[in-house]
Write a protein that holds these residues in place. Structure first.
Motif, mmCIF file in Angstrom:
data_model
loop_
_atom_site.group_PDB
_atom_site.id
_atom_site.type_symbol
_atom_site.label_atom_id
_atom_site.label_comp_id
_atom_site.label_asym_id
_atom_site.label_seq_id
_atom_site.Cartn_x
_atom_site.Cartn_y
_atom_site.Cartn_z
ATOM 1 N N PRO A 249 6.316 9.604 13.584
ATOM 2 C CA PRO A 249 5.254 10.586 13.737
ATOM 3 C C PRO A 249 3.935 9.945 14.128
ATOM 4 O O PRO A 249 3.593 8.875 13.631
ATOM 5 N N ALA A 250 3.200 10.595 15.014
ATOM 6 C CA ALA A 250 1.868 10.125 15.389
ATOM 7 C C ALA A 250 0.883 10.477 14.274
ATOM 8 O O ALA A 250 1.058 11.458 13.572
ATOM 9 N N ALA A 251 -0.143 9.662 14.140
ATOM 10 C CA ALA A 251 -1.174 9.948 13.137
ATOM 11 C C ALA A 251 -1.913 11.216 13.546
ATOM 12 O O ALA A 251 -2.214 11.428 14.711
ATOM 13 N N ASP B 52 2.738 12.832 -0.162
ATOM 14 C CA ASP B 52 3.863 13.597 0.387
ATOM 15 C C ASP B 52 4.013 13.342 1.888
ATOM 16 O O ASP B 52 5.126 13.170 2.401
ATOM 17 N N VAL B 53 2.900 13.327 2.594
ATOM 18 C CA VAL B 53 2.930 13.125 4.045
ATOM 19 C C VAL B 53 3.458 11.728 4.369
ATOM 20 O O VAL B 53 4.282 11.569 5.267
ATOM 21 N N ASN B 54 3.014 10.722 3.613
ATOM 22 C CA ASN B 54 3.499 9.367 3.839
ATOM 23 C C ASN B 54 4.998 9.262 3.563
ATOM 24 O O ASN B 54 5.724 8.596 4.304
ATOM 25 N N GLU B 55 5.441 9.936 2.520
ATOM 26 C CA GLU B 55 6.867 9.927 2.187
ATOM 27 C C GLU B 55 7.686 10.613 3.288
ATOM 28 O O GLU B 55 8.739 10.123 3.700
ATOM 29 N N LEU B 56 7.187 11.731 3.786
ATOM 30 C CA LEU B 56 7.867 12.444 4.866
ATOM 31 C C LEU B 56 7.932 11.584 6.123
ATOM 32 O O LEU B 56 8.976 11.520 6.781
ATOM 33 N N ALA B 57 6.833 10.910 6.448
ATOM 34 C CA ALA B 57 6.811 10.044 7.628
ATOM 35 C C ALA B 57 7.851 8.933 7.501
ATOM 36 O O ALA B 57 8.548 8.612 8.474
ATOM 37 N N THR B 58 7.971 8.367 6.314
ATOM 38 C CA THR B 58 8.954 7.302 6.077
ATOM 39 C C THR B 58 10.369 7.828 6.251
ATOM 40 O O THR B 58 11.217 7.183 6.888
#
Length: 40
Positions: free
Chosen positions: A34-36, A18-24
């Motif tokens: 977004p920063a890691a 979910d986080v990766n999808e949101l970042a994309t």
């Protein structure tokens, strides 16, 4: 405005996928990179 408590609860329950999808989405649609962040 959205209920921020409900939004926070959704964020806490995000999976790594979910986080990766949101970042994309943020990067592609809004130009926000977004920063890691450390995962607790």
């Amino acid at each position: 405005m959205a209920d921020l408590k409900q939004f926070a609860e959704q964020l806490v329950n995000f999976t790594v996928k979910d986080v990766n999808e949101l970042a994309t989405i943020l990067k592609d649609e809004y130009g926000i990179e977004p920063a890691a962040a450390a995962v607790a």
